[in-house]
Design a protein around this motif. Structure first.
Motif, PDB file in Angstrom:
ATOM      1  N   THR A   1      42.784  44.631  50.264  1.00  0.00           N
ATOM      2  CA  THR A   1      43.847  45.485  49.721  1.00  0.00           C
ATOM      3  C   THR A   1      44.339  46.473  50.780  1.00  0.00           C
TER       4      THR A   1
ATOM      5  N   ASP B   1      48.201  40.599  44.923  1.00  0.00           N
ATOM      6  CA  ASP B   1      46.811  41.040  45.014  1.00  0.00           C
ATOM      7  C   ASP B   1      46.098  40.721  43.698  1.00  0.00           C
ATOM      8  N   GLU B   2      45.294  39.700  43.704  1.00  0.00           N
ATOM      9  CA  GLU B   2      44.514  39.258  42.549  1.00  0.00           C
ATOM     10  C   GLU B   2      45.343  39.099  41.274  1.00  0.00           C
TER      11      GLU B   2
END
Ligand SMILES: Nc1ncnc2c1ncn2[C@@H]1O[C@H](COP(=O)(O)OP(=O)(O)OP(=O)(O)O)[C@@H](O)[C@H]1O
Ligand SMILES: [Mg+2]
Length: 249
Positions: free
Chosen positions: A46, A174-175
């Protein structure tokens, strides 16, 4: 097939938080298709996204995007260059329909060009663009449903649709499947796969099966640095990856 053009590149990208080296001398080359970033918790994934999108300043190193150095540009300038990031916090209006959610995003992009009196022709352009985006994320059949009635998987798809409305040249996720059950995450993965045929995607994803099935290229981060880089089958066979990451999964 991913295009061979270099879209995003980092050279020696490094970020310290006090004494912690969260991102350590990363040289990344993103060319198209789906490029996944994996690694254990705290590996720096991240933080890397935050550096790429201007939300954090690197301690050292360089970021080039579409042939231009963007290393110290603020987030809004990077976003204007067509780098879209979808946040885990959703940008959906739950009481509006799926169609309205995307239309608002399409219109907000066009606002700079149009003033208050939008001509009929231009409104038709907005409608066409809205439908194109909905088609791309497989949501045309849900156009008139309220967003709140969609499953989590489809809501995530709508979220991605909202970022597509700005015609990005690169998408960072992101995820995107975090917290979803198998069915929802499969839906999201299908959408990402479809989107990536037109727009390059950089994907942070914890589920290794998803990563191996969807990615063209995988970069493995470990303690801030690049542990390995390659195709899914190369990564699967890599001893260092097995030991540091896959083994402990
Ligand atoms: N703003 C910050 N200030 C200080 N330390 C930070 C900050 N952001 C991240 N870190 C630290 O940097 C390291 C990398 O964190 P990061 O969030 O990038 O990891 P990650 O790979 O995304 O992990 P996860 O898989 O859990 O999301 C961690 O040790 C984290 O605690
Ligand atoms: Mg993270």
């Amino acid at each position: 097939m991913p295009s061979q053009d270099l879209i995003l590149e980092t050279k020696g990208l490094t970020k310290y938080f006090e004494a912690l080296k969260a991102v350590d001398n990363i040289n990344l080359r993103v060319r198209g298709g789906v490029h996944s970033i994996i690694g254990p918790n705290g590996a720096g994934k991240t933080t890397l996204f935050n550096l790429l999108t201007g939300f954090l300043m690197p301690t050292s190193g360089e970021i080039r995007y579409l042939g231009k150095e963007i290393t110290r540009l603020p987030p809004y300038e990077i976003s204007q260059l067509g780098m879209a990031r979808s946040f885990q916090i959703t940008s959906i209006f739950p009481d509006l329909t799926v169609y309205e959610n995307v239309r608002i995003a399409v219109q907000s992009r066009l606002k700079a060009c149009y003033n208050f009196f939008i001509s009929f022709k231009k409104l038709r352009g907005v409608d066409a663009k809205t439908r194109e985006v909905l088609g791309r994320v497989g949501l045309l059949d849900y156009a008139h449903s309220k967003a709140r009635h969609l499953s989590y998987g489809l809501q995530r798809g709508l979220d991605i649709g909202i970022s597509l409305a700005t015609d990005p040249k690169l998408i960072l996720l992101d995820e995107p499947t975090s917290g979803m059950d198998q069915k929802d995450s499969n839906q999201v993965i299908r959408m990402i796969s479809e989107v990536s045929t037109k727009i390059p995607v950089v994907l942070i994803e914890h589920n290794i099966d998803i990563v191996l099935s969807i990615s063209d290229v995988v970069t493995v981060l470990y303690q801030g640095g690049v542990l390995a880089h390659g195709t899914p089958s190369e990564i699967q066979k890599n001893d260092k990856v097995q030991e540091a990451y896959l083994g402990g999964y």
